[in-house]
Design an enzyme around this catalytic site. Structure first.
Site, mmCIF file in Angstrom:
data_model
loop_
_atom_site.group_PDB
_atom_site.id
_atom_site.type_symbol
_atom_site.label_atom_id
_atom_site.label_comp_id
_atom_site.label_asym_id
_atom_site.label_seq_id
_atom_site.Cartn_x
_atom_site.Cartn_y
_atom_site.Cartn_z
ATOM 1 N N HIS A 109 77.072 -19.066 -16.212
ATOM 2 C CA HIS A 109 78.314 -19.564 -16.819
ATOM 3 C C HIS A 109 78.291 -21.095 -16.691
ATOM 4 O O HIS A 109 77.728 -21.626 -15.728
ATOM 5 C CB HIS A 109 79.481 -18.971 -16.014
ATOM 6 C CG HIS A 109 80.841 -19.238 -16.578
ATOM 7 N ND1 HIS A 109 81.490 -20.437 -16.419
ATOM 8 C CD2 HIS A 109 81.678 -18.446 -17.291
ATOM 9 C CE1 HIS A 109 82.674 -20.362 -17.005
ATOM 10 N NE2 HIS A 109 82.813 -19.180 -17.539
ATOM 11 N N GLN A 128 82.018 -12.428 -11.114
ATOM 12 C CA GLN A 128 82.025 -11.111 -11.755
ATOM 13 C C GLN A 128 81.573 -9.998 -10.805
ATOM 14 O O GLN A 128 81.425 -8.849 -11.232
ATOM 15 C CB GLN A 128 81.114 -11.110 -13.000
ATOM 16 C CG GLN A 128 81.523 -12.087 -14.074
ATOM 17 C CD GLN A 128 82.850 -11.732 -14.750
ATOM 18 O OE1 GLN A 128 83.412 -10.656 -14.552
ATOM 19 N NE2 GLN A 128 83.362 -12.654 -15.548
ATOM 20 N N CYS A 137 81.222 -19.169 -22.550
ATOM 21 C CA CYS A 137 80.872 -20.272 -21.635
ATOM 22 C C CYS A 137 79.424 -20.156 -21.168
ATOM 23 O O CYS A 137 79.118 -20.529 -20.013
ATOM 24 C CB CYS A 137 81.812 -20.362 -20.439
ATOM 25 S SG CYS A 137 83.532 -20.523 -20.910
HETATM 26 N N1 7TS Z 1 81.303 -17.732 -13.230
HETATM 27 C C1 7TS Z 1 81.279 -16.590 -13.930
HETATM 28 C C2 7TS Z 1 80.127 -15.652 -13.800
HETATM 29 C C3 7TS Z 1 82.367 -16.298 -14.751
HETATM 30 O O1 7TS Z 1 82.361 -15.166 -15.447
HETATM 31 C C4 7TS Z 1 83.445 -17.215 -14.846
HETATM 32 C C5 7TS Z 1 84.590 -16.987 -15.792
HETATM 33 C C6 7TS Z 1 83.405 -18.350 -14.064
HETATM 34 C C7 7TS Z 1 82.314 -18.587 -13.270
HETATM 35 C C8 7TS Z 1 84.529 -19.325 -14.042
HETATM 36 O O2 7TS Z 1 85.652 -18.750 -13.480
HETATM 37 P P1 7TS Z 1 87.001 -19.575 -13.354
HETATM 38 O O3 7TS Z 1 87.954 -18.619 -12.737
HETATM 39 O O4 7TS Z 1 86.701 -20.747 -12.525
HETATM 40 O O5 7TS Z 1 87.383 -19.952 -14.757
HETATM 41 N N2 7TS Z 1 84.276 -16.208 -16.885
HETATM 42 C C9 7TS Z 1 84.974 -16.070 -18.028
HETATM 43 C C10 7TS Z 1 84.553 -15.257 -19.053
HETATM 44 O O6 7TS Z 1 83.522 -14.602 -19.044
HETATM 45 N N3 7TS Z 1 85.451 -15.330 -20.045
HETATM 46 O O7 7TS Z 1 86.426 -16.168 -19.676
HETATM 47 C C11 7TS Z 1 86.146 -16.635 -18.413
#
Ligand code: 7TS
Length: 410
Positions: free
Chosen positions: A125, A205, A367
């Site tokens: 991501h 995840q 992302c």
């Molecule tokens: N890492 C992974 C593997 C993720 O899926 C996400 C968010 C993040 C980091 C970032 O998380 P945050 O809470 O800091 O925003 N993933 C997603 C997605 O798959 N669709 O929207 C957000």
């Protein structure tokens, strides 16, 4: 108990929003990888905090200040319990993104230079990629990526070759938010530690969907977000090895993270408070504590078992749709994240038509632009499953995909 290890129809009733009608249909929420829905107990816990305990933490001599502080610190203990971590290493941040930036700036930037290398992977991501590009630009270190195989897994031979000097830090996802791949993090940590390489894991995840034992995993840093695990937005967790956190300078500075301040200099508070500058998201912590307790009472094994069984069911059904390409592995190393494309239909159109039937999926690059390039696509549609999804939800998804095909074949 159903064959899916938990009764998702009953679980569904715990989530008030799932009673919403969307475009005249029963809501089928298949976007939990972006953000999960919240059970009543979490909504209540946040509301209770503001009704009965609202005050700032770690400063009040008054009753409400004590209540708020107890609640906040008990959330830390609860999170530590869920992932088998030392509470001293549990730092509350806003989200996974902030947790990784903390490691990037307060650890990597401080310690790395032009002779060193950071390794992450092609499936990251942006939150576990852009912070490392920034550290590369700040320190002059190198940045290399573990390739993703056509099956949607990390190339472990390439990983082994990269986990040698001059690599000093590995940062990798536990579970891919596009492919659903469960990466062999324990094995990667072993490889890295043999060479004295520090490991940071993006658990955004993983923690919501499977039992995670950080004592066993042995990663040095591990980040995740409350909002993907039935908790509120605005609160996340970075778990760090206490000894490393003690050695590190703070990330953000100001109130709440100090010991003594004079006009000349400042000494830092003990960990984890050294990393929690300013007033934290106390209501969020109350909600996260309730989310942890909700997940624990459901049982993380049951959550994982349900996800795996439902994912197998969905993968099988999707494999029979003509013109549908799915990206990612099948079987035991896959969690319920299903990315796909329908030939001749843009994923945004897939998402828009599905929404007409009350089916919420995400469409786009998720992302993960470098991974999209590796897959040779601009975007995908993505259905992501969680503990409140049922076979009926998957059947509705399949029916709605049938409608998409009918509309676009005309
Ligand atoms: N890492 C992974 C593997 C993720 O899926 C996400 C968010 C993040 C980091 C970032 O998380 P945050 O809470 O800091 O925003 N993933 C997603 C997605 O798959 N669709 O929207 C957000």
């Amino acid at each position: 108990m159903s064959a899916l290890a938990l009764d998702a129809e009953r679980v569904r009733l715990d989530f008030p929003i799932l009673a919403e009608r969307v475009n005249g249909h029963r809501l089928v929420y298949l976007d939990s990888a972006a953000s999960s829905q919240k059970p009543e107990v979490v909504i209540e816990a946040v509301s209770d905090y503001y009704r009965h305990a609202n005050a700032n933490v770690h400063r009040g001599v008054h009753a409400l200040g004590e209540r708020a502080t107890e609640l906040f610190e008990s959330a830390r203990t609860a999170v530590a319990g869920l992932v088998s971590a030392d509470p001293r290493g549990v730092v509350f941040v806003r989200n996974t993104t902030e947790g990784i930036n903390l490691v990037a700036q307060a650890f990597a930037r401080e310690r790395l230079g032009p002779a060193d290398r950071i390794v992450c992977s092609e499936m990251e991501h942006h939150s576990n990629l852009v912070p490392w590009q920034r550290v590369r630009d700040q320190t002059g270190c190198q940045l290399a990526y573990i390739p993703v195989t056509p099956a949607g897994e990390l190339d472990l031979e390439a990983a082994e070759a990269l986990l040698r000097p001059p690599t000093r830090l590995l940062s990798v996802a536990h579970v891919s938010n596009v492919l659903g791949t469960i990466n062999p993090v324990r094995e990667l940590v072993r490889m890295a530690h043999r060479e004295g390489i520090t490991v940071c894991v993006d658990g955004a995840q993983a923690v919501p969907h499977m039992p995670v034992d950080l004592g066993e995993l042995d990663a040095d840093f591990y980040a995740f977000s409350g909002h993907k695990m039935c908790g509120p937005t605005g609160i996340g967790v970075l778990v760090g090895r206490p000894q490393l956190l003690e050695e590190m300078p703070p990330f953000l500075t100001g109130g709440s993270m100090i010991s003594v301040v004079t006009l000349e200099r400042t000494t830092w508070d003990e960990i984890p408070h050294k990393f929690e500058a300013g007033t934290p998201d106390i209501g969020g912590a109350a909600g996260l504590r309730a989310a942890v307790s909700y997940l624990e009472s459901t049982g993380m094994e049951a959550v994982q078992g349900h996800g795996a069984a439902l994912s197998d069911y969905a993968i099988e059904a999707l494999s029979e749709v003509p013109g549908l390409t799915r990206y990612g592995p099948s079987g035991a190393n896959q969690l319920g994240i299903l990315s796909f494309n329908l030939s001749g239909v843009h994923p945004h159109d897939v998402g828009t038509v599905l929404d007409r039937y009350g089916v919420a999926v995400r469409a786009g690059h998720h992302c993960c632009q470098p991974l999209m390039r590796r897959l040779g696509v601009a975007a995908t549609a993505r259905a992501s499953l969680y503990l409140y999804n049922t076979r009926e939800d998957v059947d509705t998804l399949l029916e709605a995909i049938g409608e998409v095909r009918r509309i676009f074949s005309d």
